[in-house]
Design an enzyme around this catalytic site. Structure first.
Site, PDB file in Angstrom:
ATOM      1  CG  PHE A 119      30.343  47.065  44.115  1.00 12.77           C
ATOM      2  CD1 PHE A 119      30.166  48.392  44.459  1.00 12.77           C
ATOM      3  CD2 PHE A 119      31.573  46.468  44.422  1.00 12.77           C
ATOM      4  CE1 PHE A 119      31.177  49.099  45.088  1.00 12.77           C
ATOM      5  CE2 PHE A 119      32.584  47.175  45.050  1.00 12.77           C
ATOM      6  CZ  PHE A 119      32.397  48.485  45.385  1.00 12.77           C
ATOM      7  CD  GLN A 240      39.584  41.352  41.814  1.00 12.69           C
ATOM      8  OE1 GLN A 240      39.455  41.868  42.916  1.00 12.69           O
ATOM      9  NE2 GLN A 240      38.616  40.682  41.225  1.00 12.69           N
ATOM     10  CG  HIS A 242      40.300  47.496  41.310  1.00 13.96           C
ATOM     11  ND1 HIS A 242      39.796  48.558  40.594  1.00 13.96           N
ATOM     12  CD2 HIS A 242      39.402  47.228  42.287  1.00 13.96           C
ATOM     13  CE1 HIS A 242      38.638  48.924  41.130  1.00 13.96           C
ATOM     14  NE2 HIS A 242      38.374  48.132  42.155  1.00 13.96           N
ATOM     15  CG  LEU A 252      40.845  50.804  45.063  1.00 12.98           C
ATOM     16  CD1 LEU A 252      40.776  49.866  43.870  1.00 12.98           C
ATOM     17  CD2 LEU A 252      40.509  50.051  46.336  1.00 12.98           C
ATOM     18  CD  GLU A 255      33.468  46.468  41.017  1.00 17.43           C
ATOM     19  OE1 GLU A 255      34.604  45.990  40.840  1.00 17.43           O
ATOM     20  OE2 GLU A 255      32.474  45.770  41.276  1.00 17.43           O
ATOM     21  NE  ARG A 286      36.584  44.783  41.883  1.00 20.96           N
ATOM     22  CZ  ARG A 286      36.826  44.954  43.172  1.00 20.96           C
ATOM     23  NH1 ARG A 286      37.733  44.215  43.782  1.00 20.96           N
ATOM     24  NH2 ARG A 286      36.176  45.866  43.856  1.00 20.96           N
ATOM     25  CG  HIS A 353      42.521  45.229  44.075  1.00 20.58           C
ATOM     26  ND1 HIS A 353      42.767  46.291  44.925  1.00 20.58           N
ATOM     27  CD2 HIS A 353      41.251  44.819  44.347  1.00 20.58           C
ATOM     28  CE1 HIS A 353      41.674  46.512  45.665  1.00 20.58           C
ATOM     29  NE2 HIS A 353      40.765  45.628  45.349  1.00 20.58           N
ATOM     30  NE  ARG A 398      38.395  40.518  46.357  1.00 22.21           N
ATOM     31  CZ  ARG A 398      37.962  41.789  46.411  1.00 22.21           C
ATOM     32  NH1 ARG A 398      36.700  42.049  46.683  1.00 22.21           N
ATOM     33  NH2 ARG A 398      38.792  42.788  46.203  1.00 22.21           N
TER      34      ARG A 398
END
Lengths: 587, 230
Positions: A119, A240, A242, A252, A255, A286, A353, A398
């Site tokens: 990730f 955040q 995304h 979404l 990731e 991100r 997000h 994050r």
């Protein structure tokens, strides 16, 4: 009027992963616990988390919790509190195994161990090669975890109040939290839930933005309740975006799609992340990837007739991998874009997000607020975990895979601390009827009839203002305009009225109270953003393009009265290891 | 496009009725979008919804006679006029909102959680990819209720027949090599109603928005029960 009352040892507001992990801990310790949720628990938005949960199991590549800690601190742009981050990363492996024992159907490796995928922002050896740290159940990890936690609560006989909406916290004159006033949605009747200790686990507030990955229910109810109780919200300027929301729609795309080997292309077919993050490329943090996509589009290298998105290429992975590892997002792209990612790339664009900020807590989940010369004094009886809280493990940005971890780690920690709290606080304190009256006034305000602003229109306007004036790129002028416009929306809200005053399952009334919550949070966000004169993590200022550790390595605390901002230091000292001092952040 | 929706507010309506709206739609408009448009015109119109992408299971409704999720059903592909009703077989609270209490009670009754007798190790319980594959098509259930709400056996005996959704979850744990509760799960389902009221009408698999097959799962449980009897 007399309002019925129910009494429990503990009250948990919110039935996502954080709330359910805490309630399970409490139920297993034989505390009587009430879980209040405005939707049936498995509808909570944890269900939509796709990619996975980080833990240094080292099932695929070498790993250890200390590397995970480094990545998280770096990912947070050094705004994360290092004691909480150490606690979380150390606990991660144990809690993944525990979830597995609860029945979570993790995907598996050939040797029978839990499958892990790479990730964004993950590294081996403190910034070295890519790590594979994200434990996954295909691309339905949140669903798998939420359902398993709900099932464990069934086993533990937790008491659920399904489809009850929390109106406000109840507190006595000393500020001790006594429970909450809630509304049974089906009947429209209020109910006092009295508790010796209360946990807020109400999730994020993605609905402040127009295009978001969030569910309709993500309206920041707990955060707004905290604000109304006189408590601050911390680091709200860090929201955040995304990188890969479905362009124009917002759903979404995990990731994990890039973790499995997918990558981004601009209109020239260029793999542009190589320019922005030569080492990590598409698996940079991100904030980095979102800014890169937005920059490509701004500079005219976007795809499509309007040049307003980039493409996420996955077809080279092959149908087998996509069906095995990414089945849900394949279906989703088909349903919402008529695109089959086995054959074609998916149009994507950064989408609101995750709320990094929230109710300030320590690593036990206790809500803390400044008092006198002390920056963190515990609020008696009140806890918060998950997206509504700011502990802060995410700081300014994050890492993907850390939110499912956050809710499970701190849900459990808060549950444990509440059990200790109950040992010291054996009896309910006297109910404060003034506080009940105040909460009832919030409900009764919507009995007003006549002409006025409508809720859907106000919500649309708020979302548009936040998107235009508090988005990925910010500066003083844009944010000042945003503040003005949000204050205007706040004023218009006072004149809003409902057309539906019925009692039975009145969703219009719930939506009105949700919008009140959202507007308070939007105001907190834009004020906090205007005040922070630096660029850090997700907060990117075109007029202050650099991170400024001398003046701004500190948490913001926004208070509702007078839109006041205070600041407190970042907890740089970990529990046992050496601190990671701020360094230039390169991926 | 013409859409006819079921209306009933127990505070004001003696009887339910259908109300018709003309909504502008595109090829991308989902039924949920149309319902939201209706709610904007008439804020008293009531239905559940949340994630908007088919994972939370809130917006199960009856669309042109078949249960489905409003958020992933394209309205332009439906026969006009589109008729939207609450899911059948469950008590109606208001408009499209049904009382799912019984549905969730049946879910709880099948002990939808791992039962372990042996101690667990300090790491994960091992499961081969093949063993894990057996859970595919089972664990993805979102508890929307489309299946049970389309099952005539469940309509007639919602208190006695566990229904397709609950039985799918029963099999999800029976099929899990980590679970050690086979005996008590089968004991619980014994008798003429809880399991055996399924007459393989197969509405459940036709309507499941996640493409799951409760009928097949029920068949597996029946087979296992017979095997354990001999």
């Amino acid at each position: 009027m007399s309002i019925p009352k129910r009494s429990f040892d503990a009250l948990v507001i919110g039935a996502g992963g954080g709330g359910l992990r805490a309630s399970l801990q409490l139920s297993q310790a034989d505390a009587s616990v009430a879980v209040v949720s405005k939707v049936f628990p498995t509808r909570s938005h944890t269900v939509a988390a796709q990619g996975g949960m980080n833990a240094a199991l080292a099932n695929v590549l070498p790993d250890n919790w200390h590397w995970h800690m480094f990545d998280t601190v770096k990912g947070s742009d050094y705004l994360g509190d290092q004691d909480a981050i150490e606690y979380m990363c150390r606990a991660a492996a144990k809690l993944v195994y525990e979830l597995e024992h609860f029945g979570v159907p993790f995907s598996r490796l050939d040797n029978g161990k839990i499958y892990q995928r790479p990730f964004g922002g993950q590294s081996q050896n403190f910034g070295g090669d890519q790590a594979a740290r994200t434990c996954a159940a295909a691309d339905r990890t949140g669903h798998a975890i939420l359902h398993s936690l709900y099932q464990q609560n069934i086993r533990a006989k937790t008491h659920f109040f399904d489809e009850y909406f929390a109106i406000d916290l109840l507190q006595d004159d000393d500020g001790t939290i006594l429970g909450a006033l809630v509304l049974e949605i089906e009947t429209g009747e209020p109910l006092i839930i009295e508790a010796k200790t209360t946990l807020l686990a109400t999730g994020g507030a993605g609905q402040i933005f127009r295009t978001n990955t969030n569910a309709k229910i993500n309206t920041g109810d707990g955060m707004a309740m905290a604000l109304r109780a006189g408590l601050p919200l911390q680091d709200m300027e860090f929201f955040q975006f995304h990188p890969t929301g479905i362009a124009g729609r917002g759903m979404l795309i995990t990731e994990g799609a890039r973790g499995e080997g997918g990558y981004l292309l601009n209109k020239d077919g260029e793999r542009f992340m190589e320019r922005y993050a030569p080492h990590a490329k598409d698996l940079a943090s991100r904030d980095v990837v979102s800014r890169a996509i937005a920059t490509e589009v701004r500079e005219g290298r976007g795809c499509g007739p309007n040049g307003d998105h980039v493409l996420l290429k996955l077809d080279h992975l092959g149908e087998e991998v996509i069906n095995k590892r990414l089945p849900s997002i394949r279906t989703m792209a088909k349903t919402f874009m008529n695109v089959d990612m086995v054959y074609e790339p998916v149009p994507v664009f950064p989408t609101a997000h995750y709320t990094m900020g929230g109710i300030p807590t320590n690593r036990y989940g206790q809500v803390v607020t400044p008092m006198g010369n002390t920056s963190e004094v515990e609020v008696d009886g009140l806890y918060a975990v998950g997206e509504c809280a700011c502990v802060s493990v995410h700081g300014a940005n994050r890492l993907g895979g850390n939110s499912l971890l956050d809710i499970v780690v701190f849900g459990r920690a808060a549950g444990n601390h509440m059990i200790e709290y109950l040992k010291e606080n054996r009896y309910h304190r006297p109910m404060n009827m003034d506080s009940v009256d105040k909460a009832m006034a919030r409900l009764q305000r919507w009995d007003k009839s006549g002409d006025g602003e409508t809720i859907p229109e106000l919500k649309r306007d708020m979302q548009k203002v936040m998107e235009e004036y508090c988005g990925v790129f910010r500066n003083d002028e844009i944010l000042r305009t945003g503040v003005e416009k949000m204050r205007d929306i706040q004023r218009r809200l006072e004149n809003a009225v409902l057309a539906d005053h019925s009692k039975v399952f009145n969703t219009a009334r719930i939506e009105a109270m949700e919008l009140e919550n959202l507007i308070d949070i939007a105001v907190a966000t834009v004020y906090s953003a205007l005040s922070r004169k630096e660029s850090r993590g997700a907060h990117s200022r075109m007029d202050y393009t650099e991170r400024d550790d001398v003046h701004w390595l500190k948490h913001s605390l926004y208070f509702k009265d007078d839109n006041r901002l205070e600041y407190k230091p970042v907890r740089m000292k970990p529990m046992t290891v050496e601190a990671f001092p701020p360094k230039a952040r390169v991926y | 496009m013409r859409i006819s929706v079921y209306r009933y507010n127990p505070e004001t309506d003696a009887e339910p009725y259908m109300e018709t709206f003309d909504i502008e739609v595109s090829s991308e408009t989902m039924v949920r979008d149309a319902l939201l448009e209706i709610k904007e015109r008439d804020p008293t119109f009531t239905f559940r919804h949340s994630c908007g992408e088919g994972v939370c299971g809130s917006d199960a409704i009856n669309i042109n006679g078949s249960n489905g999720l409003g958020c992933v059903t394209k309205i332009a592909e439906l026969k006009e006029p589109v008729e939207i009703r609450p899911m059948p077989g469950m008590p109606i609270i208001r408009d499209l909102v049904v009382d799912m209490t019984q549905f969730f009670q049946q879910y709880r009754a099948v002990k939808p959680y791992i039962i372990r007798k042996d101690p667990v190790p300090e790491v994960e319980l091992k499961q081969t990819p093949e063993e894990r594959d057996k859970l595919d098509g089972l664990y993805e259930c979102i508890l929307c209720g489309c299946c049970s709400g389309s099952c005539p056996s469940y309509w007639w005996n919602p208190d006695k027949f566990r229904g397709p959704a609950a039985l799918l979850q029963s099999w999800r744990f029976l099929a899990d090599n980590r679970d050690q509760g086979t005996e008590e799960r089968l004991d619980e389902l014994d008798g003429p109603y809880k399991l055996f009221r399924c007459h393989t009408i197969m509405n459940c698999m036709d309507v499941c928005p996640k493409g799951l097959n409760p009928t097949k799962a029920i068949g597996h449980i029946k087979q296992l029960m017979l095997k354990n009897m001999v």
